[in-house]
Motif scaffolding. Sequence first.
Motif, short mmCIF file in Angstrom:
data_model
loop_
_atom_site.label_atom_id
_atom_site.label_comp_id
_atom_site.label_asym_id
_atom_site.label_seq_id
_atom_site.Cartn_x
_atom_site.Cartn_y
_atom_site.Cartn_z
N ALA A 1 0.76 -1.25 0.09
CA ALA A 1 -0.03 0.13 0.07
C ALA A 1 0.83 1.40 -0.10
CB ALA A 1 -0.94 -0.12 1.24
N GLY A 2 1.94 1.16 0.64
CA GLY A 2 3.07 2.31 0.72
C GLY A 2 3.52 2.53 -0.50
N LEU A 3 3.88 1.65 -1.29
CA LEU A 3 4.46 1.58 -2.82
C LEU A 3 3.44 2.22 -3.64
CD1 LEU A 3 6.59 -1.81 -3.11
CD2 LEU A 3 7.38 0.44 -2.79
N ALA A 4 2.06 1.81 -3.46
CA ALA A 4 1.13 2.35 -4.45
C ALA A 4 0.77 3.83 -4.01
CB ALA A 4 -0.08 1.38 -4.10
N ALA A 5 0.96 4.05 -2.99
CA ALA A 5 0.89 5.58 -2.47
C ALA A 5 1.96 6.52 -3.23
CB ALA A 5 0.84 5.94 -1.01
N TYR A 6 3.06 6.10 -3.20
CA TYR A 6 4.35 6.63 -3.98
C TYR A 6 4.25 6.67 -5.46
CZ TYR A 6 7.23 7.57 0.08
OH TYR A 6 7.65 8.09 1.22
N LEU A 7 3.58 5.59 -6.01
CA LEU A 7 3.31 5.47 -7.50
C LEU A 7 2.36 6.48 -7.68
CD1 LEU A 7 3.34 4.11 -10.25
CD2 LEU A 7 1.94 2.44 -9.37
N ALA A 8 1.19 6.66 -6.91
CA ALA A 8 0.26 7.73 -7.43
C ALA A 8 0.83 8.98 -7.38
CB ALA A 8 -1.01 7.60 -6.23
N LEU A 9 1.75 9.18 -6.30
CA LEU A 9 2.40 10.48 -6.25
C LEU A 9 3.19 10.81 -7.42
CD1 LEU A 9 3.43 12.99 -4.67
CD2 LEU A 9 5.35 11.62 -3.73
N ALA A 10 3.92 9.69 -7.91
CA ALA A 10 4.93 9.96 -9.40
C ALA A 10 3.81 10.28 -10.47
CB ALA A 10 5.45 8.59 -9.35
N VAL A 11 2.63 9.43 -10.65
CA VAL A 11 1.96 9.48 -11.77
C VAL A 11 1.10 10.79 -11.88
CG1 VAL A 11 0.01 8.57 -12.91
CG2 VAL A 11 1.68 7.07 -12.06
N PHE A 12 0.45 11.27 -10.64
CA PHE A 12 -0.19 12.20 -10.52
C PHE A 12 0.15 13.70 -10.34
CE2 PHE A 12 -3.24 8.51 -9.84
CZ PHE A 12 -4.03 8.96 -10.84
N VAL A 13 1.49 13.44 -9.64
CA VAL A 13 2.23 14.63 -9.40
C VAL A 13 3.61 14.91 -10.15
CG1 VAL A 13 3.04 16.17 -7.50
CG2 VAL A 13 1.08 14.81 -7.06
N LEU A 14 4.34 14.19 -9.75
CA LEU A 14 5.78 14.29 -10.34
C LEU A 14 5.83 14.32 -11.85
CD1 LEU A 14 7.70 12.06 -7.69
CD2 LEU A 14 7.33 14.34 -7.65
N SER A 15 5.04 13.37 -12.60
CA SER A 15 5.00 13.35 -13.83
C SER A 15 4.60 14.64 -14.65
CB SER A 15 4.19 12.09 -14.52
OG SER A 15 2.76 12.59 -14.15
N ARG A 16 3.96 15.68 -13.90
CA ARG A 16 3.77 16.98 -14.34
C ARG A 16 4.79 17.77 -14.19
NH1 ARG A 16 -1.35 16.12 -15.81
NH2 ARG A 16 -2.52 14.29 -14.49
N GLY A 17 6.14 17.42 -13.74
CA GLY A 17 7.14 18.43 -13.29
C GLY A 17 7.22 18.75 -12.14
N ALA A 18 6.71 18.59 -11.25
CA ALA A 18 7.01 18.61 -9.72
C ALA A 18 8.33 17.91 -9.27
CB ALA A 18 5.81 18.29 -8.75
#
Length: 207
Positions: free
Chosen positions: A55-72
């Motif tokens: 579940a922790g890995l899934a939370a970081y994946l969601a952060l990467a997909v929805f936030v970090l992929s947009r340049g953050a």
Amino acid sequence: MIQSGWWIDPGIIPGFLLAMALIELTPGPNMGYLTVVAASRGRLAGGITVAGITAGLAAYLALAVFVLSRGAEVSPIVLKALRWAGVLYLLVLAAEASRPSRPRAAASGSGGALIARGFLANILNPKALLFYAVLLPGFVRRGFADPPAQMLILGLTHICISVMVHLGIVFGVAQAAGRWPKSRRRWLRWLSAAGLVGVAFWLGLSR
């Protein structure tokens, strides 16, 4: 826009799988905590803890997909704070592992508590955040699916691999601990605690 008919670049697959193997087989907070849980409470508790870590890995994946992929970007201050919080948490877990477990207390441990601890152990693992914030975007290529879609596919692949590795650790450690003589269980507790302390020091010294 997908131009090649592939969602991801097939040329990155061997390198990606090699990177996954190296990351998952390197000792860290997840591996250390799973070893303690499986050794002291068995396969079922270890398997439930794997669910929390996942579940922790899934939370970081969601952060990467929805936030970090947009340049953050992740602030170095955040990474440093996360690293030292992880060190402190591992030392707390080491102190708990060194204490004799009371049968009634051990039996009353809920699955929810195990999931929460597994989740926290992973969230306070800066290696997991660095993977999704730095390493994962490095495998994204132009001419294939959109970056968020590529990161989602690669991230889910990593999660599947991590689940298999973590379950392998749980079953292997639980089986080995079952053969440990009851008269020497105290040494097993101290060995588990020392392992967590070692991982804490490794995490504190890593950059």
